[in-house]
Motif scaffolding. Sequence first.
Motif, PDB file in Angstrom:
ATOM      1  N   GLU A 101      13.459  -2.126  11.477  1.00 11.82           N
ATOM      2  CA  GLU A 101      14.785  -3.303  11.978  1.00 11.82           C
ATOM      3  C   GLU A 101      15.872  -2.702  10.538  1.00 11.82           C
ATOM      4  OE1 GLU A 101      15.880  -4.815  14.574  1.00 11.82           O
ATOM      5  OE2 GLU A 101      13.469  -4.648  14.463  1.00 11.82           O
ATOM      6  N   THR A 102      15.131  -2.710   9.055  1.00  8.64           N
ATOM      7  CA  THR A 102      16.258  -2.087   8.425  1.00  8.64           C
ATOM      8  C   THR A 102      16.364  -0.581   8.384  1.00  8.64           C
ATOM      9  OG1 THR A 102      15.811  -3.843   6.381  1.00  8.64           O
ATOM     10  CG2 THR A 102      16.254  -1.897   5.840  1.00  8.64           C
ATOM     11  N   SER A 105      18.699  -0.399  11.159  1.00  8.80           N
ATOM     12  CA  SER A 105      20.471  -0.695  10.715  1.00  8.80           C
ATOM     13  C   SER A 105      21.061   0.135  10.055  1.00  8.80           C
ATOM     14  CB  SER A 105      20.108  -1.973  10.142  1.00  8.80           C
ATOM     15  OG  SER A 105      19.491  -1.523   9.081  1.00  8.80           O
ATOM     16  N   TYR A 107      21.739   4.028  11.374  1.00  7.43           N
ATOM     17  CA  TYR A 107      22.375   3.949  12.720  1.00  7.43           C
ATOM     18  C   TYR A 107      23.416   2.779  13.502  1.00  7.43           C
ATOM     19  CZ  TYR A 107      23.380   6.877  16.613  1.00  7.43           C
ATOM     20  OH  TYR A 107      24.034   7.689  17.939  1.00  7.43           O
ATOM     21  N   ASP A 108      22.822   1.748  13.091  1.00  3.18           N
ATOM     22  CA  ASP A 108      23.270   0.621  14.597  1.00  3.18           C
ATOM     23  C   ASP A 108      24.796   0.695  14.127  1.00  3.18           C
ATOM     24  OD1 ASP A 108      21.503   1.174  15.907  1.00  3.18           O
ATOM     25  OD2 ASP A 108      19.675  -0.431  15.581  1.00  3.18           O
ATOM     26  N   THR A 109      24.398   0.124  11.817  1.00  6.26           N
ATOM     27  CA  THR A 109      25.717   0.272  11.765  1.00  6.26           C
ATOM     28  C   THR A 109      27.104   0.739  11.627  1.00  6.26           C
ATOM     29  OG1 THR A 109      24.586   0.111   9.488  1.00  6.26           O
ATOM     30  CG2 THR A 109      24.586  -2.010  10.249  1.00  6.26           C
ATOM     31  N   LEU A 110      26.673   2.053  11.638  1.00  2.69           N
ATOM     32  CA  LEU A 110      27.736   2.753  11.962  1.00  2.69           C
ATOM     33  C   LEU A 110      29.374   2.544  12.942  1.00  2.69           C
ATOM     34  CD1 LEU A 110      25.778   6.279  11.542  1.00  2.69           C
ATOM     35  CD2 LEU A 110      27.330   4.974   9.398  1.00  2.69           C
ATOM     36  N   SER A 111      29.900   3.183  12.630  1.00  3.52           N
ATOM     37  CA  SER A 111      30.709   3.036  13.827  1.00  3.52           C
ATOM     38  C   SER A 111      30.909   4.028  14.770  1.00  3.52           C
ATOM     39  CB  SER A 111      32.962   3.554  13.015  1.00  3.52           C
ATOM     40  OG  SER A 111      32.423   4.358  13.162  1.00  3.52           O
ATOM     41  N   LYS A 115      28.885   7.470  14.639  1.00  3.07           N
ATOM     42  CA  LYS A 115      27.639   7.828  15.194  1.00  3.07           C
ATOM     43  C   LYS A 115      27.319   9.198  16.682  1.00  3.07           C
ATOM     44  CE  LYS A 115      26.170   2.979  16.044  1.00  3.07           C
ATOM     45  NZ  LYS A 115      25.725   1.736  16.677  1.00  3.07           N
TER      46      LYS A 115
END
Length: 263
Positions: A101-102, A105, A107-111, A115
């Motif tokens: 999960e870390t 995250s 990539y997932d937490t990029l705007s 992305k």
Amino acid sequence: MNHFKKTLEKKEQEVERMIEKLEKRLQNAPGDALRVSKSHNIVQYYHKNIEKGDLQWKYLKKKDASLAEKIAQRDYDQKLMVILKRSLKKIRELKKCYNPETLLSVYDTLSDNRKKLVIPEIISDEEYALQWQQEEYEGKEIREGLYYTEKEEQVRSKSEMILADRFTRNGIPYHYEYPVYLHGYGTVYPDFKVLNKRTRREYYWEHLGMMDDEEYVAHAMQKIETYVGNGILPGKNLILTHETSQRPLNVKTVQKLIDAFLI
């Protein structure tokens, strides 16, 4: 991503089982030391009991050869035990610090705008499956027919419809009649190309639907042999089902194959 974590857990269990096996064997191991020498091309064994404080080596006669085997086995087991325990410690440390999960995250937490500028090195299994499913390809032309899957895709037979719908119900991504070039044969169109989302392994699924027709069987056997010659092996990355006019496709068998290879 979770596949790697499950692999670690599996390896941890394997190492634990080996350690447990060695510990039981070492409980009954002799306390002697072993020396192996060679004289005039004859191998000779000597031993001394360290626990009893023996200072001199004693020659082992042929009738006592089993003692040499037990000592040698003990020495091997002890050396292997050291490495296994060290490996188990490292596996457990890696399990603690490895968090899928870390990694996801990052990539997932990029705007959304960022992305668009990035090609992610690590994506979730679901995202991987979505990208895999969206791949464009040109299959064989198919005439208007009777058989449509739950996803409103046209297929050539009732059995192919059953297979496709079974994939859908199990959440298995698939491509229908995805082109594959086989050296020595040409381009073929396996009934399905399917994906195991957990392991990200691809398989080809061929349904042999007329196995009571001699000409069809001869053609099918040639095709399977060519698959094998191209590294596509039944039970490895090729899944086969079959039927005859008297024995239709067995849905229970299909589900067992899905459970074994694709879940």
